[in-house]
Motif scaffolding. Structure first.
Motif, PDB file in Angstrom:
ATOM      1  N   THR A 160     -12.145  -3.818 -10.398  1.00  0.00           N
ATOM      2  CA  THR A 160     -11.120  -3.361  -9.461  1.00  0.00           C
ATOM      3  C   THR A 160     -11.688  -2.259  -8.590  1.00  0.00           C
ATOM      4  O   THR A 160     -12.277  -1.301  -9.090  1.00  0.00           O
ATOM      5  CB  THR A 160      -9.906  -2.838 -10.232  1.00  0.00           C
ATOM      6  OG1 THR A 160      -9.418  -3.877 -11.059  1.00  0.00           O
ATOM      7  CG2 THR A 160      -8.822  -2.374  -9.277  1.00  0.00           C
TER       8      THR A 160
ATOM      9  N   THR B 177     -12.181   0.985  -6.818  1.00  0.00           N
ATOM     10  CA  THR B 177     -11.638   2.330  -7.025  1.00  0.00           C
ATOM     11  C   THR B 177     -12.340   3.286  -6.086  1.00  0.00           C
ATOM     12  O   THR B 177     -13.348   2.969  -5.467  1.00  0.00           O
ATOM     13  CB  THR B 177     -11.852   2.783  -8.487  1.00  0.00           C
ATOM     14  OG1 THR B 177     -13.252   2.705  -8.795  1.00  0.00           O
ATOM     15  CG2 THR B 177     -11.080   1.899  -9.458  1.00  0.00           C
ATOM     16  N   SER B 178     -11.781   4.453  -6.002  1.00  0.00           N
ATOM     17  CA  SER B 178     -12.344   5.455  -5.107  1.00  0.00           C
ATOM     18  C   SER B 178     -13.647   5.981  -5.672  1.00  0.00           C
ATOM     19  O   SER B 178     -13.754   6.312  -6.857  1.00  0.00           O
ATOM     20  CB  SER B 178     -11.342   6.600  -4.915  1.00  0.00           C
ATOM     21  OG  SER B 178     -11.937   7.641  -4.193  1.00  0.00           O
TER      22      SER B 178
ATOM     23  N   THR C 235      -7.345   1.314  -2.366  1.00  0.00           N
ATOM     24  CA  THR C 235      -6.074   0.673  -2.741  1.00  0.00           C
ATOM     25  C   THR C 235      -5.770  -0.508  -1.834  1.00  0.00           C
ATOM     26  O   THR C 235      -5.286  -1.550  -2.296  1.00  0.00           O
ATOM     27  CB  THR C 235      -4.935   1.706  -2.664  1.00  0.00           C
ATOM     28  OG1 THR C 235      -5.273   2.866  -3.433  1.00  0.00           O
ATOM     29  CG2 THR C 235      -3.654   1.112  -3.205  1.00  0.00           C
TER      30      THR C 235
ATOM     31  N   GLU D 142      -7.951  -3.432  -2.919  1.00  0.00           N
ATOM     32  CA  GLU D 142      -7.441  -4.027  -4.161  1.00  0.00           C
ATOM     33  C   GLU D 142      -6.243  -4.924  -3.883  1.00  0.00           C
ATOM     34  O   GLU D 142      -6.147  -6.045  -4.406  1.00  0.00           O
ATOM     35  CB  GLU D 142      -7.054  -2.916  -5.135  1.00  0.00           C
ATOM     36  CG  GLU D 142      -6.446  -3.427  -6.432  1.00  0.00           C
ATOM     37  CD  GLU D 142      -5.976  -2.297  -7.322  1.00  0.00           C
ATOM     38  OE1 GLU D 142      -5.420  -2.586  -8.393  1.00  0.00           O
ATOM     39  OE2 GLU D 142      -6.153  -1.122  -6.929  1.00  0.00           O
ATOM     40  N   ILE D 143      -5.340  -4.455  -3.038  1.00  0.00           N
ATOM     41  CA  ILE D 143      -4.163  -5.264  -2.703  1.00  0.00           C
ATOM     42  C   ILE D 143      -4.573  -6.526  -1.963  1.00  0.00           C
ATOM     43  O   ILE D 143      -4.043  -7.617  -2.200  1.00  0.00           O
ATOM     44  CB  ILE D 143      -3.172  -4.430  -1.875  1.00  0.00           C
ATOM     45  CG1 ILE D 143      -2.650  -3.245  -2.691  1.00  0.00           C
ATOM     46  CG2 ILE D 143      -2.008  -5.283  -1.395  1.00  0.00           C
ATOM     47  CD1 ILE D 143      -1.809  -2.275  -1.892  1.00  0.00           C
TER      48      ILE D 143
ATOM     49  N   LYS E 121       2.290   1.776  -3.523  1.00  0.00           N
ATOM     50  CA  LYS E 121       1.338   2.295  -4.509  1.00  0.00           C
ATOM     51  C   LYS E 121       0.980   3.748  -4.230  1.00  0.00           C
ATOM     52  O   LYS E 121       0.764   4.534  -5.158  1.00  0.00           O
ATOM     53  CB  LYS E 121       0.086   1.417  -4.518  1.00  0.00           C
ATOM     54  CG  LYS E 121       0.295   0.049  -5.161  1.00  0.00           C
ATOM     55  CD  LYS E 121      -1.012  -0.691  -5.322  1.00  0.00           C
ATOM     56  CE  LYS E 121      -0.797  -1.970  -6.100  1.00  0.00           C
ATOM     57  NZ  LYS E 121      -0.385  -1.703  -7.503  1.00  0.00           N
ATOM     58  N   LEU E 122       0.915   4.136  -2.969  1.00  0.00           N
ATOM     59  CA  LEU E 122       0.618   5.530  -2.650  1.00  0.00           C
ATOM     60  C   LEU E 122       1.747   6.457  -3.090  1.00  0.00           C
ATOM     61  O   LEU E 122       1.498   7.580  -3.542  1.00  0.00           O
ATOM     62  CB  LEU E 122       0.369   5.682  -1.152  1.00  0.00           C
ATOM     63  CG  LEU E 122      -0.915   5.051  -0.601  1.00  0.00           C
ATOM     64  CD1 LEU E 122      -0.970   5.190   0.909  1.00  0.00           C
ATOM     65  CD2 LEU E 122      -2.144   5.674  -1.234  1.00  0.00           C
TER      66      LEU E 122
ATOM     67  N   LEU F 109       0.826  -1.208   0.000  1.00  0.00           N
ATOM     68  CA  LEU F 109       0.000   0.000   0.000  1.00  0.00           C
ATOM     69  C   LEU F 109       0.859   1.256   0.000  1.00  0.00           C
ATOM     70  O   LEU F 109       0.577   2.218  -0.729  1.00  0.00           O
ATOM     71  CB  LEU F 109      -0.918  -0.021   1.229  1.00  0.00           C
ATOM     72  CG  LEU F 109      -1.765   1.225   1.480  1.00  0.00           C
ATOM     73  CD1 LEU F 109      -2.720   1.462   0.317  1.00  0.00           C
ATOM     74  CD2 LEU F 109      -2.540   1.095   2.783  1.00  0.00           C
TER      75      LEU F 109
ATOM     76  N   THR G 269      -9.148   6.795  -1.117  1.00  0.00           N
ATOM     77  CA  THR G 269      -8.144   6.195  -1.994  1.00  0.00           C
ATOM     78  C   THR G 269      -7.294   5.180  -1.242  1.00  0.00           C
ATOM     79  O   THR G 269      -6.969   4.101  -1.776  1.00  0.00           O
ATOM     80  CB  THR G 269      -7.243   7.294  -2.589  1.00  0.00           C
ATOM     81  OG1 THR G 269      -8.052   8.228  -3.313  1.00  0.00           O
ATOM     82  CG2 THR G 269      -6.212   6.702  -3.529  1.00  0.00           C
TER      83      THR G 269
END
Length: 762
Positions: free
Chosen positions: A664, A666-667, A568, A571-572, A524-525, A521, A564
């Motif tokens: 997926t 998403t925000s 995220t 998703e991970i 990705k951020l 995480l 977000t």
């Protein structure tokens, strides 16, 4: 320097001084050549980190101090008579100059390397003076009447313990005097309380020995009330010793009355090396005492001529600078403090702590958000109902922010010499003490202006982060899957952790999975195009498996940031679960495929019959009566994790896509951005204009729809539909009404009429 040497010493010594000057120049030239060759030969990265720093330019006055050490080594080998005369002259001249320079009449001087050593010798002198039999009986006289040394609670850390250790006294002989709590400076010694403490000690049979006062406390640079303290010491026959950076201002033409009172004390310690930027020069303790034998017994004087050579580097440096040069350096440091203080008064959210705004050489300031009248009333109402831990948390947060501010300013403007200091009442503050740093660092006025500019840039960041911390905490707490971690020592927006939903896993496996998800995480951020800083937190003392968010600006969209992070993380987690279960799913799928294929073969044997399985007979039978069977196969869908038949593939002659994979995450707060606008940014003007335009356009579309001409009854166009039953007409009308409501607002009236006619015909 050469002229003074020729007048005061023999020609041999003067010639030796010239040779030393030439030797030092040759050494500097050789050093430059060696550095140039090394830079060509070795890359900078090949040098170990601690060795990459270079010595600061000490200047010519620094060379004089270094020359004094070389000169002392040469003088020490002279014959005894010449050595005695020379050392006596050097010591007497230096002592006379310092006493006149700092307005300390009829004083003696002790030169020492450790700045605490002078006070230690003074304590021994006072013990010898107050205990007449100390030389003979030793600690027995101290046991009969315990001595007491008084120091301020604002004194240097560990000073009292160091004195007791060196003097061989118990810690009970050291008394820390609190500072003022009601009246006066909070960094000044409470004189009334000290008076009561001394009276109690006298009544209990103790002997008040010495009082250590400050002319410039180590933290805030405040001066004790030296006049009243001197009167108190005379009343109880105590020794008064003064130390502090404000003693340097005694050399100026104008001296505040509080500092000028230090000239009446019994002893004082001067640290000229830091004040004047002189390397390797000793500290000096000036004192007044009438008995030379006791001074000799205490170690303040020595019969060894070599000991007197400690003053030689200072003797040379003072002659090189001269009176005007010394005063100019101290005056320039005071001007730097005044320049900074004047600029800080015009800055919001900056609180200063100085003793005398006209002549204080030390400036202490911190970031502090003052509340307006309305905010102050609401804040007082809140703090009246909350408990003390919340108030302490607020102070802890301010301490953390000021720690970050001081480190940032020191990094951005290293020539300013600012540092971070911990004060008992104010907490963490930023300190500017040019008397201790400017001479060495070469601080100039432009450095102060640059420091103020950097401070102006950091204040909005601090205020924005402080305001958004609470909003960030609330958003995280009401977001599923995120855990807010309270870390008051983190200078930033906050700390968040993505919670991993474990399915009965043990603690070790769950901890590893949590670390894996939060590490991914964080990665990705950081890949996002934003101005935020995401990290694992401090190297020591931070929480594990967390994402630390640094300082932010006022245009941060906190809700979008939190959403977000949560999306995220989900998703991970889903990808991690898919990869984790892939091996098991594939293995089970293969076993199931084998069983189904075996069953299909058995069914095929039953359908074809036994004769078709005989090699020759089966071929003939198949030639006369061919058996047509559709091929049956299996395909494994990795997304769904199930076996599917291939019949649809043979029929459509194309590979099917199978089950649609899940979208997926998403925000939900994803929004259109202006060109150049980064993620997590709120554009207040643009968003307001956009919403206003959208609302106007939407109203126009509604007006167009309301003004469209009524549609013709369907019965006038289709005669066959006139005989419909009333129930059917009602259903058709309801369907027409529903379809008309579903027409987009941007559709023209003509298109709407056509759509209604088409529905009526249908």
């Amino acid at each position: 320097m050469d002229a003074s040497l020729e007048k005061m010493v023999d020609p041999t010594l003067a010639e030796m001084g010239k040779n030393l000057n030439e030797a030092m120049k040759m050494l500097e030239d050789n050093q430059r050549k060696v550095e140039e060759e090394n830079e060509k030969k070795y890359a900078r990265k090949d040098i170990p980190g601690p060795l990459q720093g270079r010595l600061q330019n000490v200047g010519e006055q620094g060379h004089m101090a270094l020359l004094g050490h070389s000169l002392a080594a040469y003088i020490s080998v002279l014959d005894r008579e010449r050595l005695r005369k020379l050392t006596t002259r050097i010591l007497s001249d230096t002592t006379l100059w310092l006493c006149r320079l700092f307005r300390y009449e009829n004083g003696s001087a002790y030169y020492h390397e450790d700045d605490r050593e002078g006070l230690l010798k003074i304590c021994r002198l006072v013990i010898h003076t107050r205990y007449e039999d100390y030389t003979i009986e030793g600690f027995n006289v101290l046991y009969a009447k315990q001595p007491v040394i008084y120091i301020s609670s604002a004194a240097r850390t560990g000073l009292g313990q160091a004195l007791c250790n060196q003097l061989g006294l118990p810690l009970s002989c050291m008394c820390r005097v609190p500072c003022n709590t009601m009246f006066g400076s909070q960094h000044q010694m409470d004189v009334a309380l000290l008076d009561r403490v001394i009276k109690d000690d006298v009544e209990s049979g103790k002997l008040p020995l010495l009082l250590v006062a400050n002319a410039g406390t180590p933290g805030a640079g405040h001066t004790d009330k030296l006049g009243r303290l001197k009167e108190l010491c005379e009343q109880y026959n105590m020794w008064l010793h003064v130390e502090g950076v404000n003693l340097a201002t005694l050399a100026l033409g104008y001296v505040s009355s509080s500092v000028l009172a230090a000239t009446k004390c019994d002893s004082m310690t001067l640290t000229l090396g830091s004040w004047l930027g002189l390397p390797a020069v000793p500290a000096v303790t000036l004192y007044r005492h009438e008995d030379p034998s006791l001074s000799l017994a205490a170690g303040l004087t020595s019969s060894q001529p070599v000991e007197k050579l400690r003053a030689l580097p200072l003797w040379l440096s003072l002659q090189y600078l001269g009176h005007d040069g010394i005063v100019e350096r101290i005056k320039r440091a005071s001007q730097l403090s005044q320049r900074l203080l004047e600029n800080l008064k015009n800055l919001d959210f900056i609180k200063t702590s100085v003793e005398d705004e006209l002549s204080s050489p030390v400036v202490v300031f911190k970031f502090f958000r003052e509340y307006s009248d309305r905010d102050q009333t609401s804040h007082a109402a809140q703090t009246s109902t909350i408990q003390h831990p919340i108030i302490s948390n607020e102070r802890h947060i301010y301490d953390t922010f000021n720690q970050w501010l001081g480190e940032q300013l020191a990094q951005l403007v290293p020539a300013s010499g600012v540092d971070v200091v911990e004060l008992e009442d104010e907490g963490t503050c930023v300190r500017f003490s040019p008397l201790m740093t400017s001479a060495v660092l070469g601080t100039e006025i432009q450095d102060i202006d640059q420091l103020v500019d950097c401070l102006k840039m950091k204040i909005p960041v601090l205020t924005s982060t402080l305001q958004l911390r609470e909003e960030f905490e609330q958003e995280v707490r009401r977001t599923v899957g995120l855990l807010y971690i309270e870390d008051l020592s983190w200078p930033g927006l906050g700390v968040v952790r993505y919670n991993y939903h474990s399915d009965g896993k043990n603690d070790d496996k769950q901890e590893k999975e949590l670390e894996k998800i939060n590490t991914e995480l964080l990665k990705k951020l950081n890949e996002l195009e934003s101005d935020l800083t995401f990290s694992l937190g401090p190297e020591f003392g931070g929480q594990k498996n967390c994402v630390y968010i640094g300082m932010v600006t006022e245009d941060l969209d906190v809700a979008e940031l939190v959403e977000t992070i949560a999306a995220t993380g989900r998703e991970i987690e889903e990808n991690s679960r898919l990869l984790e279960n892939m091996t098991e799913v594939v293995r089970k799928g293969i076993q199931e495929a084998q069983l189904q294929l075996q069953k299909a073969n058995e069914e095929r044997l039953l359908e074809e019959g036994l004769l078709r399985q005989i090699p020759v007979v089966g071929s003939v039978l198949n030639w006369f009566s061919p058996f047509q069977a559709s091929p049956k196969g299996r395909t494994f869908n990795l997304t769904a994790g199930s076996l599917e038949s291939t019949e649809s593939t043979y029929v459509s002659k194309a590979q099917g896509t199978g089950t649609t994979p899940p979208p997926t995450p998403t925000s939900s707060l994803a929004k259109q951005r202006l060109p150049g606008q980064k993620i997590f940014k709120r554009s207040l003007r643009s968003s307001d204009a956009f919403s206003e335009t959208s609302s106007v356009s939407h109203c126009d579309d509604l007006e167009k729809v309301d003004q469209r001409p009524p549609a013709q009854p369907p019965g006038q166009e289709q005669g066959s539909l006139e005989m419909e039953k009333p129930e059917e007409q009602k259903v058709v009308a309801q369907a027409t009404k529903t379809d008309a409501e579903d027409v987009p607002t941007d559709t023209s009236p003509h298109d709407c009429v056509k759509a209604e006619e088409h529905e009526s015909q249908r």
